[in-house]
Scaffold this motif. Structure first.
Motif, PDB file in Angstrom:
ATOM      1  N   SER A 526       0.848  -1.158   0.017  1.00  0.00           N
ATOM      2  CA  SER A 526       0.153  -0.050   0.002  1.00  0.00           C
ATOM      3  C   SER A 526       0.744   1.297  -0.009  1.00  0.00           C
ATOM      4  O   SER A 526       0.513   2.278  -0.842  1.00  0.00           O
ATOM      5  CB  SER A 526      -0.856  -0.042   1.285  1.00  0.00           C
ATOM      6  N   VAL A 527       1.871   1.231   0.900  1.00  0.00           N
ATOM      7  CA  VAL A 527       2.836   2.521   0.725  1.00  0.00           C
ATOM      8  C   VAL A 527       3.382   2.671  -0.347  1.00  0.00           C
ATOM      9  O   VAL A 527       3.625   3.703  -0.927  1.00  0.00           O
ATOM     10  CB  VAL A 527       3.747   2.194   2.190  1.00  0.00           C
ATOM     11  N   ALA A 530       0.999   4.095  -2.871  1.00  0.00           N
ATOM     12  CA  ALA A 530       0.389   5.406  -2.647  1.00  0.00           C
ATOM     13  C   ALA A 530       1.659   6.433  -2.623  1.00  0.00           C
ATOM     14  O   ALA A 530       1.224   7.485  -3.062  1.00  0.00           O
ATOM     15  CB  ALA A 530       0.075   5.439  -1.166  1.00  0.00           C
ATOM     16  N   SER A 534       1.284   9.645  -5.198  1.00  0.00           N
ATOM     17  CA  SER A 534       1.578  10.907  -4.600  1.00  0.00           C
ATOM     18  C   SER A 534       2.359  11.722  -5.435  1.00  0.00           C
ATOM     19  O   SER A 534       2.419  13.060  -5.827  1.00  0.00           O
ATOM     20  CB  SER A 534       1.711  10.916  -3.168  1.00  0.00           C
ATOM     21  N   THR A 822      -4.301   0.821  -5.592  1.00  0.00           N
ATOM     22  CA  THR A 822      -4.596   1.312  -4.264  1.00  0.00           C
ATOM     23  C   THR A 822      -5.909   0.805  -3.490  1.00  0.00           C
ATOM     24  O   THR A 822      -5.737   0.435  -2.185  1.00  0.00           O
ATOM     25  CB  THR A 822      -4.713   2.815  -4.520  1.00  0.00           C
ATOM     26  N   GLY A 826      -5.260  -1.512  -0.313  1.00  0.00           N
ATOM     27  CA  GLY A 826      -5.715  -1.026   0.752  1.00  0.00           C
ATOM     28  C   GLY A 826      -6.745  -2.199   1.349  1.00  0.00           C
ATOM     29  O   GLY A 826      -6.827  -2.223   2.812  1.00  0.00           O
ATOM     30  N   THR A 881       6.029   0.368   6.267  1.00  0.00           N
ATOM     31  CA  THR A 881       6.111   2.070   5.544  1.00  0.00           C
ATOM     32  C   THR A 881       7.724   2.037   5.149  1.00  0.00           C
ATOM     33  O   THR A 881       7.733   2.569   3.986  1.00  0.00           O
ATOM     34  CB  THR A 881       5.839   3.039   6.351  1.00  0.00           C
ATOM     35  N   PRO A 918       2.846  10.386   0.625  1.00  0.00           N
ATOM     36  CA  PRO A 918       1.591  10.607   0.935  1.00  0.00           C
ATOM     37  C   PRO A 918       1.381  10.614   2.457  1.00  0.00           C
ATOM     38  O   PRO A 918       1.012   9.919   3.053  1.00  0.00           O
ATOM     39  CB  PRO A 918       1.069   9.315   0.363  1.00  0.00           C
ATOM     40  N   THR A 921      -1.920   9.283   3.884  1.00  0.00           N
ATOM     41  CA  THR A 921      -2.091   7.995   3.814  1.00  0.00           C
ATOM     42  C   THR A 921      -1.320   7.280   4.882  1.00  0.00           C
ATOM     43  O   THR A 921      -1.865   6.377   5.543  1.00  0.00           O
ATOM     44  CB  THR A 921      -1.765   7.312   2.324  1.00  0.00           C
ATOM     45  N   LEU A 924      -2.931   7.601   8.377  1.00  0.00           N
ATOM     46  CA  LEU A 924      -4.050   6.891   8.303  1.00  0.00           C
ATOM     47  C   LEU A 924      -3.683   5.408   8.544  1.00  0.00           C
ATOM     48  O   LEU A 924      -4.170   4.607   9.658  1.00  0.00           O
ATOM     49  CB  LEU A 924      -4.878   6.870   7.134  1.00  0.00           C
ATOM     50  N   LEU A 925      -2.480   5.028   8.054  1.00  0.00           N
ATOM     51  CA  LEU A 925      -2.109   3.581   8.485  1.00  0.00           C
ATOM     52  C   LEU A 925      -1.361   3.578   9.631  1.00  0.00           C
ATOM     53  O   LEU A 925      -1.907   2.492  10.409  1.00  0.00           O
ATOM     54  CB  LEU A 925      -0.886   3.256   7.229  1.00  0.00           C
TER      55      LEU A 925
END
Length: 952
Positions: A526-527, A530, A534, A822, A826, A881, A918, A921, A924-925
């Motif tokens: 996801s990272v 994202a 971005s 994405t 997610g 991340t 991002p 994002t 949020l994570l």
């Protein structure tokens, strides 16, 4: 035979164990299925959203066999694909007054055709007035199927009916049954239905039958000279060839002789030999899409990380399963089973649950794609030609899920086989020191993986990027036990529940590390996606060239007729009522040098004259990226150096956009200090004082030297002046004035449309002429379609003669596949985090029971369970991340390499390739996923002690 019998028994035991512990088996299956769902849905979506050649042809020509278009250059030669053609005689003069080709004479005998012709028009809406395209196209004809489809209502029939696309209706407030007026010639039409272009769902357009708009419009223009004739575009034709024959290569070459270019379905799908194509014999080749390979780099990396993700997600599931079944495995040892049989049972569980998970993942992935198909099509802006399933790819995904499930069960099988029978029967786990070699080895592998990924990015090798990213993630995986062990030291000074959770995680590293690895794997994908999205968005925003300052709208008169200025007060009132004006505004005036600028006398003689800023001596050189030696300079520039040069005043001092309607040179605007705060955003009292004192404000320093700027004015004379003064036709008087100016800081050279703000009194002192031209307004947000239409309608009611322009900013849309990636990333991240923390909670159930047995309050069980999941999820998110940034950075380096190559071929092309994190994002994570996992774990944990069977 004994081997087969042993494995058959192991599979039977694994199947019965799975049926006995349905909840735990469901979690294991879910852990395997979740990433398989994502990969399956992504594969089906990618195949479905990427049109085949046949689907592209259907979107272009519907059910017809060919598309016929007038090349307007005389006889031509073309390639069979129709994407390239050349004039037969390049030296032949073009007769602009020649009558249009009778296209029907170029169609094959026995064929049928329908025409397509569009015209821009101004129509009334629910809010006011809007500009759109009206297409004369018989949408009800069967030949239109595939190019135009009916969504609801009816196709238009007759001369007073229209069909509209859904985006058009949403933007105008109209609906089926509404009436609208084509204001250009005053005829009313009723909207009978909603249609869509399957290949372009975002199109805003109207459709009418041939002859319903253009012909009556032209007739009205012929009758009433105040009505301008329609500016209709060239008419194309969809042609259905003779049944069973189609449009052949001889038919195409015959049409080429009349100057008609043809795109034939059967020739694109099955082209003739090059020996029969004159243009191919000259060495002309069809265009190739070079971007396909570039677009695959992110996809290859994501797929590689997804395969690793399946392994890491399934690993803790089987580890928990093996530990929960350790008593049963111990009983197997008491019955004479050896380590080989224990491994076979655990691997059998991997085979059974892996098979179920892989098949379930593929089925659910197909179902998810079907359910989310409308949303995906909306994001992609086109309909799927069909839900494209590749059986071999589906089988391969299922096999990968199964094989990786077995690989994930391999390590737990080894651990289970090494446990003594006594430990298995008593439930004791034993204490083992963490390996000191693995963290060192993991650190080395992490460094090597990062280096390989970065090298792959700089060399443009997407395979190295994918391989290096996976290697780096494996290296980080080996370091997790040490990281988890360090967590136990962070609990000092914390309340009881979080302190116990951190110490429990450190003490039970064999349980915590796989769970952390699973969350890390899900978050890393996801990272990576994202961050890449971005960064590409930041790049598009940098490349965008605005026509106005963001947050402003400009009202200006639409002609040089000074009588229009009389209507400006009414137009200003209309804008202030309709637009989201925040209160600040600035009026501006147009300026000209000639004796009269109210009338244009001819195309080559304008009484306005010319007015321009002159570069002082020593600054005559234009932007070095456009002059001689630009390519040699670009070959030596880095991305950052090129970016600075592109944003330098010298390269920003090009032609102004003319937004302010200030005559031949739109870079000089007559205004007061309100323009500084409203439009230029220059908050400097010295600049405002300079304008008030009559000193111009220069926004681009390249026009200044020693605090002075030069204005060159060429005064052309009107016919009356020439007659009275007996001047030579075309003769102009040129004056040059040097003015003391206030030079703004360099960053204001990027102000759209203005290079100098000239005070009115100074313009009149120089003998220049000025007149009211419009106003600039600050707005709270970009005006919506409804607000713009309302403003246009109000202006027309006030007498017209003015228009409003707004700055919408960069498109903001990103590649549809990145959005889809994405979405699925997610889904996988949230699913994996929830299931992994659930497994960790299930594995720690014995510890929770022990806690209750020693007298802990009931609420402590919930808090401890919640904080245990927070520790697992938060650690996994942070490490994920870091792992996800490696492929994201490497992929941006691939883009940078391509951008530098394009910049060195074309120096004005931007090479700016930023890496933008991002932050929303990531926040949020880092916050949302652990918090959600902790709350779910606490909510699902029983506060009271549950009776459990003795283990021994």
């Amino acid at each position: 035979m004994s081997v087969f019998t042993g494995w058959r028994a192991a599979l039977r035991i694994a199947r019965r164990d799975a049926m006995r512990f349905k909840g735990r088996s469901a979690l294991v299956v879910a852990m395997i299925a979740v990433p398989v769902v994502g990969v399956t849905a992504l594969d089906v979506t990618y195949n479905s959203v990427s049109p085949t050649t046949a689907e592209q042809l259907t979107a272009e020509m519907g059910a017809a066999d060919a598309l016929f278009s007038d090349a307007e250059i005389g006889p031509i030669e073309q390639l069979p694909t129709g994407d390239q053609y050349e004039q037969v005689d390049e030296n032949a003069p073009l007769d602009e007054n020649a009558p249009p080709i009778d296209m029907s004479t170029t169609f094959p005998k026995g064929s049928r055709a329908i025409s397509i012709q569009s015209v821009p028009a101004s129509i009334t809406t629910e809010y006011g007035i809007a500009d759109t395209d009206i297409n004369e196209f018989r949408t009800s004809d069967e030949l239109a199927r595939g190019r135009i489809e009916l969504v609801r209502g009816e196709f238009p029939h007759g001369k007073n009916e229209l069909a509209a696309t859904e985006p058009f209706l949403k933007s105008t407030g109209l609906r089926v049954g509404s009436e609208t007026t084509v204001r250009n010639f005053g005829m009313k039409y009723r909207i009978t239905g909603v249609v869509e272009e399957p290949d372009s769902l975002n199109t805003k357009a109207l459709y009418a039958d041939p002859g319903a708009v253009i012909a009556p419009w032209q007739a009205r223009a012929d009758h009433d000279k105040k009505v301008l004739p329609p500016n209709a575009r060239t008419k194309d034709w969809l042609v259905k060839g003779p049944e069973g024959v189609g449009v052949t290569w001889p038919d195409v070459m015959a049409a080429n002789k009349s100057g008609v270019v043809v795109t034939s379905r059967q020739l694109v799908l099955d082209p003739p030999p090059e020996s029969e194509v004159p243009l191919a014999r000259k060495g002309v080749e069809p265009y190739e899409n070079s971007s396909e390979g570039e677009a695959n780099a992110p996809l290859i990396t994501v797929i590689a990380m997804a395969v690793l993700e399946i392994v890491l997600l399934a690993g803790p599931a089987f580890a928990v399963g093996a530990r929960r079944s350790r008593r049963q495995l111990g009983l197997l040892g008491t019955c004479g089973g050896d380590r080989r049989h224990v491994r076979a049972v655990v691997l059998g569980g991997g085979l059974v649950l892996g098979s179920i998970g892989a098949v379930t993942g593929v089925v659910v992935g197909l179902a998810a794609t079907t359910v989310f198909r409308p949303m995906i099509e909306s994001w992609a802006g086109r309909r799927f030609g069909s839900l494209t399933l590749d059986p071999m790819e589906m089988l391969l995904i299922a096999v990968i899920g199964l094989v990786t499930g077995l690989l994930a069960a391999f390590a737990p099988a080894i651990v289970a086989s090494r446990q003594s029978v006594l430990e298995s029967l008593t439930g004791r786990r034993g204490v083992r020191r963490s390996s000191r070699v693995m963290p060192v080895l993991g650190s080395c592998v992490l460094a090597i993986g990062c280096a390989v990924a970065i090298y792959g990015g700089t060399s443009g090798n997407s395979s190295l990027v994918a391989g290096g990213s996976v290697t780096a993630e494996l290296g980080l995986l080996a370091c997790i036990p040490v990281i988890v062990g360090f967590l136990g030291r962070l609990g000092r000074g914390l309340p009881l529940s979080p302190r116990l959770a951190l110490r429990d995680a450190a003490r039970n590293r064999g349980r915590t590390a796989p769970a952390v690895a699973a969350v890390m794997a899900a978050v890393a994908g996801s990272v990576a996606i994202a961050t890449y999205m971005s960064s590409t968005k930041a790049e598009s925003e940098f490349d965008y060239s605005p026509t106005l300052t963001q947050g402003t709208v400009v009202l200006s008169v639409s002609s040089f007729d000074t009588e229009k200025a009389i209507q400006l007060p009414q137009a200003r009132a209309a804008v202030e009522r309709s637009m989201p004006v925040t209160g600040g505004h600035a009026d501006f005036r147009r300026v000209w040098a000639g004796s009269d600028c109210d009338v244009y006398y001819s195309d080559d003689e304008k009484s306005c004259g010319s007015l321009e800023l002159v570069r002082p001596p020593g600054k005559e050189r234009v932007c070095p990226l456009t002059g001689k030696g630009a390519k040699q300079l670009a070959a030596r520039l880095s991305s950052d150096e090129h970016r600075k040069l592109m944003r330098s005043p010298a390269c920003l001092a090009g032609e102004a956009s003319g937004v302010f309607n200030t005559g031949e040179n739109g870079s000089i605007v007559v205004a007061d200090e309100d323009m500084l705060s409203t439009y230029v955003k220059l908050d400097d009292p010295a600049a405002a004082e300079a304008l008030a004192a009559g000193t111009p404000v220069l926004l681009n320093e390249v026009f200044a030297k020693d605090g002075e700027a030069t204005i060159k004015a060429a005064h052309r004379y009107s016919k009356e002046d020439k007659k009275n003064w007996k001047l030579h036709p075309g003769k102009a008087r040129t004056t040059t004035d040097k003015l003391k100016v206030y030079v703004a800081p360099a960053k204001y050279a990027a102000t759209p449309g203005i290079n100098m703000i000239l005070p009115r009194q100074t313009a009149e002192r120089l003998g220049l002429h000025t007149a009211e031209s419009g106003s600039v307004y600050s707005v709270a947000h970009t005006p919506t379609d409804a607000e713009q239409q309302q403003a246009f309608g109000a202006i027309e009611q006030a007498g017209g003669g003015a228009w409003v322009q707004s700055e919408s900013g960069p498109d903001g849309r990103v590649d549809a596949m990145l959005l889809i990636l994405t979405l699925f990333a997610g889904m996988v991240t949230l699913g994996a985090a929830a299931i992994t923390t659930g497994l960790a909670k299930a594995d720690a159930e014995a510890d929770l029971n022990t806690l209750s047995a020693v007298g802990a309050p009931p609420s402590v069980r919930r808090k401890l369970s919640g904080f245990q999941c927070v520790v697992v999820a938060l650690t996994g998110v942070v490490l994920g991340t870091l792992a996800g940034l490696v492929p994201a950075v490497a992929l941006r380096l691939v883009d940078l390499r391509l951008a530098l190559q394009e910049m060195r071929l074309e120096p004005t092309e931007s090479a700016y390739t930023p890496i933008e994190l991002p932050w929303a994002t990531l926040a949020l994570l880092v916050v949302g996923v652990p918090l959600l996992a902790g709350l779910l774990a606490a909510a699902l944990t029983r506060s009271r002690l549950a009776l459990a069977r003795r283990a021994g």
